[in-house]
Design a protein around this motif. Structure first.
Motif: not given
Length: 75
Positions: A42, A46, A49, A54, A56-57, A59-61, A63-64, A67
């Motif tokens: 992940c 990130a 991206y 990119s 937003q993408e 950031e999403t990855h 954060e995953k 986590e």
């Protein structure tokens, strides 16, 4: 994962993402839940991206990845 990293380092980000996604799918099936290797993939996604701007993408990855790392690695 190694092929994707080589492609990513060579600026072939779209191809790298395809390989990272394949790797992530295999890891999800193999580990059946959170695992440090999934977090690493992940993170790599990130970064890819981010190279593509990119955000937003990315950031999403990211954060995953954080986590999963928090739930699987010792403090």
């Amino acid at each position: 994962h190694n092929i994707a990293t080589i492609l990513n380092n060579g600026g072939r980000h779209e191809e790298a993402l395809n390989y990272y996604e394949k790797c992530l799918k295999i890891q999800d099936e193999l580990y059946k839940g959170a695992h440090p290797n999934i977090a690493a993939t992940c993170r790599s996604i990130a970064l890819t991206y981010r190279f593509r701007k990119s955000f937003q993408e990315a950031e999403t990855h990211a954060e995953k990845a954080v986590e999963i790392a928090r739930s699987t690695l010792p403090e």
